[in-house]
Design a protein around this motif. Sequence first.
Motif, PDB file in Angstrom:
ATOM      1  N   LEU A 115       0.830  -1.211   0.000  1.00  0.00           N
ATOM      2  CA  LEU A 115       0.000   0.000   0.000  1.00  0.00           C
ATOM      3  C   LEU A 115       0.865   1.262   0.000  1.00  0.00           C
ATOM      4  O   LEU A 115       0.554   2.238  -0.684  1.00  0.00           O
ATOM      5  CB  LEU A 115      -0.918  -0.004   1.229  1.00  0.00           C
ATOM      6  CG  LEU A 115      -2.045  -1.042   1.244  1.00  0.00           C
ATOM      7  CD1 LEU A 115      -2.783  -0.991   2.568  1.00  0.00           C
ATOM      8  CD2 LEU A 115      -3.006  -0.821   0.089  1.00  0.00           C
ATOM      9  N   LEU A 119       0.030   4.466  -2.510  1.00  0.00           N
ATOM     10  CA  LEU A 119      -0.899   5.442  -1.931  1.00  0.00           C
ATOM     11  C   LEU A 119      -0.616   6.862  -2.398  1.00  0.00           C
ATOM     12  O   LEU A 119       0.517   7.331  -2.361  1.00  0.00           O
ATOM     13  CB  LEU A 119      -0.827   5.393  -0.402  1.00  0.00           C
ATOM     14  CG  LEU A 119      -1.644   4.304   0.283  1.00  0.00           C
ATOM     15  CD1 LEU A 119      -1.235   4.190   1.741  1.00  0.00           C
ATOM     16  CD2 LEU A 119      -3.132   4.575   0.172  1.00  0.00           C
ATOM     17  N   THR A 124     -10.948  11.249  -4.919  1.00  0.00           N
ATOM     18  CA  THR A 124     -11.444  11.664  -3.602  1.00  0.00           C
ATOM     19  C   THR A 124     -12.949  11.905  -3.572  1.00  0.00           C
ATOM     20  O   THR A 124     -13.528  12.027  -2.490  1.00  0.00           O
ATOM     21  CB  THR A 124     -10.710  12.944  -3.137  1.00  0.00           C
ATOM     22  OG1 THR A 124     -10.853  13.947  -4.139  1.00  0.00           O
ATOM     23  CG2 THR A 124      -9.226  12.671  -2.908  1.00  0.00           C
ATOM     24  N   ILE A 163      -7.691  -2.205   4.606  1.00  0.00           N
ATOM     25  CA  ILE A 163      -7.292  -1.553   3.351  1.00  0.00           C
ATOM     26  C   ILE A 163      -8.166  -0.334   3.086  1.00  0.00           C
ATOM     27  O   ILE A 163      -7.671   0.736   2.702  1.00  0.00           O
ATOM     28  CB  ILE A 163      -7.375  -2.556   2.181  1.00  0.00           C
ATOM     29  CG1 ILE A 163      -6.323  -3.649   2.354  1.00  0.00           C
ATOM     30  CG2 ILE A 163      -7.189  -1.851   0.839  1.00  0.00           C
ATOM     31  CD1 ILE A 163      -6.462  -4.796   1.365  1.00  0.00           C
ATOM     32  N   PHE A 164      -9.485  -0.481   3.293  1.00  0.00           N
ATOM     33  CA  PHE A 164     -10.373   0.683   3.090  1.00  0.00           C
ATOM     34  C   PHE A 164      -9.988   1.823   4.021  1.00  0.00           C
ATOM     35  O   PHE A 164      -9.933   2.982   3.608  1.00  0.00           O
ATOM     36  CB  PHE A 164     -11.836   0.299   3.320  1.00  0.00           C
ATOM     37  CG  PHE A 164     -12.764   1.474   3.170  1.00  0.00           C
ATOM     38  CD1 PHE A 164     -13.320   1.776   1.938  1.00  0.00           C
ATOM     39  CD2 PHE A 164     -13.055   2.306   4.250  1.00  0.00           C
ATOM     40  CE1 PHE A 164     -14.146   2.884   1.780  1.00  0.00           C
ATOM     41  CE2 PHE A 164     -13.875   3.407   4.105  1.00  0.00           C
ATOM     42  CZ  PHE A 164     -14.427   3.702   2.871  1.00  0.00           C
ATOM     43  N   GLY A 167      -6.971   3.677   2.899  1.00  0.00           N
ATOM     44  CA  GLY A 167      -7.320   4.537   1.777  1.00  0.00           C
ATOM     45  C   GLY A 167      -8.045   5.798   2.229  1.00  0.00           C
ATOM     46  O   GLY A 167      -7.802   6.894   1.699  1.00  0.00           O
ATOM     47  N   GLU A 170      -5.580   8.258   3.878  1.00  0.00           N
ATOM     48  CA  GLU A 170      -4.704   8.883   2.883  1.00  0.00           C
ATOM     49  C   GLU A 170      -5.474   9.531   1.725  1.00  0.00           C
ATOM     50  O   GLU A 170      -4.864  10.002   0.768  1.00  0.00           O
ATOM     51  CB  GLU A 170      -3.728   7.840   2.332  1.00  0.00           C
ATOM     52  CG  GLU A 170      -2.804   7.244   3.374  1.00  0.00           C
ATOM     53  CD  GLU A 170      -1.808   8.248   3.914  1.00  0.00           C
ATOM     54  OE1 GLU A 170      -1.513   9.227   3.193  1.00  0.00           O
ATOM     55  OE2 GLU A 170      -1.323   8.064   5.044  1.00  0.00           O
ATOM     56  N   ARG A 171      -6.809   9.499   1.797  1.00  0.00           N
ATOM     57  CA  ARG A 171      -7.659  10.079   0.748  1.00  0.00           C
ATOM     58  C   ARG A 171      -7.382   9.443  -0.612  1.00  0.00           C
ATOM     59  O   ARG A 171      -7.369  10.119  -1.638  1.00  0.00           O
ATOM     60  CB  ARG A 171      -7.473  11.600   0.669  1.00  0.00           C
ATOM     61  CG  ARG A 171      -7.608  12.321   1.976  1.00  0.00           C
ATOM     62  CD  ARG A 171      -8.950  12.125   2.619  1.00  0.00           C
ATOM     63  NE  ARG A 171     -10.018  12.804   1.884  1.00  0.00           N
ATOM     64  CZ  ARG A 171     -11.316  12.697   2.184  1.00  0.00           C
ATOM     65  NH1 ARG A 171     -11.704  11.901   3.170  1.00  0.00           N
ATOM     66  NH2 ARG A 171     -12.216  13.350   1.484  1.00  0.00           N
ATOM     67  N   ASP A 172      -7.142   8.151  -0.614  1.00  0.00           N
ATOM     68  CA  ASP A 172      -6.890   7.412  -1.851  1.00  0.00           C
ATOM     69  C   ASP A 172      -8.131   6.583  -2.168  1.00  0.00           C
ATOM     70  O   ASP A 172      -8.317   5.491  -1.633  1.00  0.00           O
ATOM     71  CB  ASP A 172      -5.658   6.516  -1.706  1.00  0.00           C
ATOM     72  CG  ASP A 172      -5.206   5.924  -3.033  1.00  0.00           C
ATOM     73  OD1 ASP A 172      -6.066   5.693  -3.911  1.00  0.00           O
ATOM     74  OD2 ASP A 172      -3.992   5.679  -3.198  1.00  0.00           O
ATOM     75  N   GLY A 173      -8.978   7.124  -3.057  1.00  0.00           N
ATOM     76  CA  GLY A 173     -10.227   6.450  -3.387  1.00  0.00           C
ATOM     77  C   GLY A 173     -10.018   5.125  -4.079  1.00  0.00           C
ATOM     78  O   GLY A 173     -10.809   4.190  -3.894  1.00  0.00           O
ATOM     79  N   VAL A 175      -7.521   2.889  -3.618  1.00  0.00           N
ATOM     80  CA  VAL A 175      -7.202   1.872  -2.612  1.00  0.00           C
ATOM     81  C   VAL A 175      -8.446   1.504  -1.803  1.00  0.00           C
ATOM     82  O   VAL A 175      -8.695   0.324  -1.512  1.00  0.00           O
ATOM     83  CB  VAL A 175      -6.062   2.359  -1.697  1.00  0.00           C
ATOM     84  CG1 VAL A 175      -5.955   1.496  -0.434  1.00  0.00           C
ATOM     85  CG2 VAL A 175      -4.739   2.344  -2.449  1.00  0.00           C
ATOM     86  N   SER A 176      -9.249   2.509  -1.446  1.00  0.00           N
ATOM     87  CA  SER A 176     -10.473   2.220  -0.698  1.00  0.00           C
ATOM     88  C   SER A 176     -11.440   1.369  -1.517  1.00  0.00           C
ATOM     89  O   SER A 176     -12.109   0.477  -0.979  1.00  0.00           O
ATOM     90  CB  SER A 176     -11.156   3.518  -0.266  1.00  0.00           C
ATOM     91  OG  SER A 176     -10.448   4.126   0.793  1.00  0.00           O
TER      92      SER A 176
END
Length: 206
Positions: A115, A119, A124, A163-164, A167, A170-173, A175-176
């Motif tokens: 990740l 990331l 977002t 994992i969600f 994400g 870190e504001r990583d849509g 990965v979420s």
Amino acid sequence: MHREDGSRRRPSLSLPILRTSRNQHRNGKLTLGNLLTELGETSFGWAIVVFSLLTLLPLPPGSSLITALPLLVTTGQIILGFPHVRLPGPLARLKLDPVKLRRTVLRLRPVTRRLERVLTPRYTLLFARRNERFLGVLLFVIAFALFLPVPFSGWFPAVSLFIFGVGLVERDGLVSMIGLAFGGASVLLTLTIMMSLARGAEAMMH
């Protein structure tokens, strides 16, 4: 945060949890509420990360009936539109074992290393306020699959929620969304195992 000229690396995702839990343990204040507050001001992202770690602690079978409760509370609060996590008193005062917590964080290093490499803030819009309740419902379903004492299935929803949560922090849509997809697969796995157990029990009765 990306590497620059090969000299700067992204901070480890594990470091804030390990450092904070160590300091609080030294001060005799390592509780679920204190850890969460110091990590992220009771943000939902850190709450989901920390609570999913709890369910991965080396505990006796069936412990997910207890360890998954904070996740059910948290995802339920997302559905209800709470601005931040509000832990009930008994959950907030729950004392944590620093050794088991550290071991669990280190066990997840293969996941966190991958990740950390990818990331970055993107997609977002996934976290826009209009999507919060829908995301809350999806996460609640995954947390409920974790809550059920189904053999061999608990690890998968816990990791998907982890994992969600990473994400979200870190504001990583992207990965979420991967976490949600993995969570959907874990719910299907849980249902499949439950149906197999039910058929087996029915066959034994006849």
